[in-house]
Structures are given as C-alpha cells and as structure tokens.
Design an enzyme around this catalytic site. Structure first.
Site, mmCIF file in Angstrom:
data_model
loop_
_atom_site.group_PDB
_atom_site.id
_atom_site.type_symbol
_atom_site.label_atom_id
_atom_site.label_comp_id
_atom_site.label_asym_id
_atom_site.label_seq_id
_atom_site.Cartn_x
_atom_site.Cartn_y
_atom_site.Cartn_z
ATOM 1 N N CYS A 49 0.386 49.890 52.948
ATOM 2 C CA CYS A 49 1.388 50.331 53.911
ATOM 3 C C CYS A 49 0.742 50.526 55.285
ATOM 4 O O CYS A 49 0.404 49.559 55.956
ATOM 5 C CB CYS A 49 2.061 51.612 53.403
ATOM 6 S SG CYS A 49 3.602 52.027 54.267
ATOM 7 N N HIS A 90 3.916 49.817 48.065
ATOM 8 C CA HIS A 90 3.086 50.815 47.382
ATOM 9 C C HIS A 90 2.910 50.427 45.911
ATOM 10 O O HIS A 90 3.639 50.912 45.042
ATOM 11 C CB HIS A 90 3.726 52.202 47.493
ATOM 12 C CG HIS A 90 3.658 52.781 48.863
ATOM 13 N ND1 HIS A 90 2.618 53.590 49.282
ATOM 14 C CD2 HIS A 90 4.491 52.653 49.933
ATOM 15 C CE1 HIS A 90 2.812 53.942 50.547
ATOM 16 N NE2 HIS A 90 3.942 53.386 50.963
ATOM 17 N N GLU A 137 0.766 51.337 43.820
ATOM 18 C CA GLU A 137 0.333 52.446 42.962
ATOM 19 C C GLU A 137 1.498 53.082 42.215
ATOM 20 O O GLU A 137 1.306 53.685 41.148
ATOM 21 C CB GLU A 137 -0.398 53.510 43.783
ATOM 22 C CG GLU A 137 0.447 54.332 44.742
ATOM 23 C CD GLU A 137 0.615 53.716 46.113
ATOM 24 O OE1 GLU A 137 0.950 54.450 47.067
ATOM 25 O OE2 GLU A 137 0.417 52.485 46.247
#
Length: 543
Positions: A380, A515, A517
């Site tokens: 990001c 993102h 994750e």
C-alpha cells in the site's frame, strides 16, 4: 438450529478473548461442526476505520469492504472462514441505525430507550442468519463492569432466556495472577469478576483462566465453589510459545469437551489436530532463520501490524524457517543513514500507513533495498513510496511526491476521485469525510504474463485482493518509470489503477497497492509472503 457461545472477559483487558474465541471455534470445527464467529464492540465509533492505530491496533478489512476489529483476523486465520461486515458491530453503528429509524418515524412516536430498543438491536444482530451453523461464538469486547458494555451483557442475558434451555452458554475469560512474595496464584480477582457478572444476571458456565503456571487442584476447587461452576469447567489457559499452539493447549485442558458437555452433546469424535501439530512442529523446530526489517510508522504498537506479522510467520512456516522481526520507526531514517540499521537484515518490508510523518524514511528504505539488492516488499503506502523513490532517483523527477502531503508539481501519487464498486461508480473529493470513504474490500487485478508476480501466484493472470486506500499511483507516469526498469506488472481490469510494481533486474522487489496479509492463513500462507521469505532465505545464504 445454531447454539450460542458467549465469550466475556474480566479482571483486565487484552487477556486474549479474540484468540480464545478463534481457538475454540477451530476446535469445534476440527470436530466437524460448522462455526461462525462474531465480535461485539461497545465503543461509540461507527467502526475502527478512523481510530488511531495506537489506540485500537490494526483495522482488519473483509472482502465485502467492512473495516473491523483485528480479532476478526484471528477468526479467519484459525478457522479459514472469511469474515463479513455482518460479523462485527459497534455501539456507534447500533445507535446510528436506531436514530435513523427514529427520524423516519419507524417507532411510531415511542420513547427510544436502551431497553428494549438498543438491546433488541443487539439481539437481532447476534441471532441473524445463523441457520447454516452449528455454533455461533460471540465475543463481547472490553471487560465486565465497563459502562459501555452493559447493553451487550443485558442482551446476551436475555438471549439465553429467550432460547430453549441448553441452547446458549457463557464462557468467562479471566486472569489468575501469581504473587511471587506469597508464592501462589490468587483467585480473588476472578471471584470478584464473576460476582460482577452474576449481579447482572449472567452465570458463567465455563471459566477460562489465563495463567503462566499450572493451577493447583485446591485453587481449582476454590474457583468452582465460589464461582458456582463445576470443577471440571475451570479450564487452565496456560501461556504458550506461539499463538498457533493455543488450540492444542485448550484441547489438552479439555475446553472443547467441556463446551460440548455444557450443551449436553456427546462428542462426535476426537478433533482432527494433525494440521495444527504439523504447523507447531515447524514453528518449534525451524531449519533456519531470517531477519526481516519492518520499517513503519506505528512500530511502537505491534498490534497495528497484527496481520502483517502473522503473514510473515506463515511465510516462515511455508519455508520451514523462523522469521525474526526487526521493528524500525521510519522517522529514524529521515535524519540518519539507514545502512547501519539495515545491513544485517535479509529483507525489508514497508507496510501501509497514512500521512507525511515518516514518509521520507520509507523512501530511503526503498532506495537502500533497491541499491543493495535486498528483498523488498512494499504494501500500500510502501508501494507508493517505492514508486516515488524510483521517480526521484531513476527517472530524474526530483519534485516527485504525493498529493497526500500537500500540493506538488509532480503528483506521482494522488487522490482517487472515482472508481468502480461492482456496477456502481463511487466518487470522492478532498473535502469529503474520512470515515468509510476509501477503496475498501476485494477488487480484481490483472497480472502481466511472464512477470515475477504472476509467477509468484502460480502463473495466474487475474487475482482478487483486499484494499484499503484513498490514494493511488498516477498512471500518467507509467511509461517514464518503466523506461527506467520499474515494471507495472499488475493493473485494475480497466487499466486505470496500478496494483503491482516490480523490478525485473532485482532479486526480489515487489510493491502492491493491496493488503495481502489480510488473506494469509497458517495452513495457506499467502504466496507473496511465502515468496518474500524464500527470497530472504536466499539472501541470508549470500551474506
């Protein structure tokens, strides 16, 4: 019909109700039951989207674009079931819905009160759309006794009375502190916590006792006697070496058996713990180790990067190595040479963030990684800073910057004014609200054939990832940057929004606007994190 398990907390906050809920859900799931987990947050914010990371920690984003509590990340990682906006509610959201109905006249002139209107709204949320599940686990945020939590406790008290007998239970997570001078665990804080619960009409069925040592039989008997629970329902929640050992530990302590017994259910079979055993074996006996530097803005609050640290752990599991994290405040690099801080690491990760503070430090971290051939992962904001670094130092655009920091002659990164969400076009401006105005949730991206990132995704040419941002790399600079080696290897389907950049002549340098994750699981590590850690392993062997 679903059965309900309400998880409450007492004595102190941050005991791990979210992990306890996730672990119990995973244990029931491993026995063949379908589970759903929900989080009830008593704060007055509509959602955590505009809350400071230092106060709230990470904002976990779901596929459908909800900004939620970080505990939903635990739920997803432990059960593999994607959370939705219907799995998290706040007092603020409930009040907003009630007041909207009141303004419309839906209540026909009635006086709006906490009981029954607020409690009924909470009950409706808890009981909604659960027919497909065997168990619904609801975690109540905060601790018993918090004023803002009282409507939630009253709602779950009513639910147990409303449902048929044996359809709901209460699990109370509490702390048993050890007093070294006395040489014993103290049960009095737990007794007072349960007393507080009972004063509002809730009798715990199971006590889950956080402790750093074994609970003596006499203390277990005392807790059962004074808290009015069976001695077998006093469950020891011992500290463990990693969070993925929690399901094993809770099963060994008999939590899942006790839950089924409280419902009067004969266990189907022993839970299938093989996958958990494999993961914990890899964590406890790694074949090597790497060091990853996380250069961020909120490193003083590790919970601000909860999913990130867990995803790196998953990358370590995939590669059978231990991942050591070196947390570095990005502002440090604005006044000091990054080399002494980064020369020893095997990979550099620059995560998301907002605002100008620490931005130049992140740019210098990206420059160090590019020039020293250290694996770099920009997420990001970390991707945006890597693009600005390339523009300044490779393409010669000295004034390159982001409009997030103020007016600039060379807006390499700018505010997205519009984008497609399904079949609707969303529009934003600098003057708009901050809350709920970002590009949120799962969006597709198209990958270039033959790119490194396509290879990382197993040759895929289209992916779907979760986003949370309002600024985007400016595609007007795409050709100039690609002439200097920065490849735009992933774009939105309409080709307007850059999603991924990479250097072809670098060992591993990838920046992503999304993102990843948020979608990583211990059993299914995200391919980007598995590949990043693998690159760090290779780099560690070159040093």
């Amino acid at each position: 019909m679903a059965r309900y398990i309400f998880i409450t907390g007492g004595v102190v906050s941050s005991l791990g109700k979210g992990l306890a809920s996730a672990a119990l859900g995973a244990l029931l799931q491993s026995r063949g039951y379908k589970v759903r987990l929900r989080k009830l947050d008593p704060y007055l914010n509509l959602d955590p989207g505009t809350m400071s990371p230092y106060q709230h920690g990470e904002v976990f984003v779901t596929d459908d674009g909800a900004e939620t509590d970080l505990d939903l990340g635990h739920y997803e990682r432990f059960t593999g079931r994607p959370a939705t906006k219907a799995d998290n509610i706040t007092t603020g959201r409930i009040y907003q819905d009630i007041l909207t109905k009141e303004r419309r006249g839906d209540y026909l002139g009635a006086t709006i009160q906490v009981i029954p209107h607020v409690t009924n709204a909470i009950k409706e949320f808890i009981l909604d759309s659960n027919d497909a599940y065997d168990f619904v686990l609801c975690e109540i945020g905060g601790t018993v006794g918090d004023i803002e939590g009282l409507p939630f406790f009253e709602a779950i008290r009513q639910i147990k009375n409303d449902l048929p007998r044996g359809e709901a239970i209460y699990v109370h997570l509490t702390l048993l502190p050890y007093i070294p001078s006395a040489g014993e665990l103290k049960t009095k804080p737990t007794q007072h916590s349960v007393k507080e619960l009972r004063s509002i009409g809730i009798q715990p069925d199971i006590l889950l006792c956080r402790t750093d040592r074994e609970i003596p039989k006499e203390e277990r008997r005392k807790l059962g006697l004074f808290c009015n629970v069976r001695e077998s329902a006093v469950i020891e929640a011992r500290d463990v070496d990693n969070i993925y050992a929690v399901p094993e530990a809770y099963h060994a302590a008999g939590l899942d058996d006790e839950v089924l017994a409280a419902f009067g259910i004969a266990p189907k079979a022993e839970p299938d713990m093989i996958s958990w055993n494999v993961i914990n074996e890899r964590i406890r006996n790694p074949e090597g180790q790497v060091t990853i530097a996380i250069v961020g803005k909120y490193t003083g609050m590790k919970d601000a990067y909860k999913s990130l640290s867990e995803a790196l752990s998953h990358g370590g599991i995939a590669n059978k190595v231990k991942v050591n994290l070196d947390w570095i405040e990005s502002e440090v690099f604005e006044n000091e040479d990054p080399a002494p801080f980064l020369e020893h690491v095997n990979g550099i990760l620059v995560p998301g963030g907002f605002g100008q503070r620490g931005a130049e430090g992140k740019i210098r971290a990206a420059q160090f990684a590019r020039e020293r051939n250290v694996p770099y992962f920009g997420i990001c904001f970390g991707m945006q800073m890597a693009v600005i670094e390339a523009a300044r130092n490779l393409a010669g655009i000295a004034a390159a910057n982001s409009t997030e920091f103020g007016p600039t002659k060379e807006p390499l990164v700018g505010l997205m004014t519009e984008w497609l969400r399904g079949n609707e076009r969303e529009q934003r401006s600098h003057a708009g609200d901050l809350g709920g105005t970002m590009r949120l949730g799962a969006y597709p991206a198209m990958l270039q054939r033959g790119s490194r990132v396509s290879e990382v995704y197993g040759g895929a040419l289209e992916i779907s990832e979760r986003h949370r941002h309002r600024y985007e790399v400016n595609t007007a600079y795409k050709d100039r940057l690609e002439q200097h080696g920065l490849r735009f290897s992933g774009l939105s389907p309409d080709g307007v929004l850059p999603e991924i950049v990479e250097y072809e002549d670098h060992p591993w340098f990838i920046g992503v606007q999304f993102h990843p994750e948020l979608k990583s699981r211990p059993f299914e590590p995200h391919p980007l994190f598995a590949s990043f850690v693998q690159a760090a392993v290779v780099q560690s062997r070159l040093v």
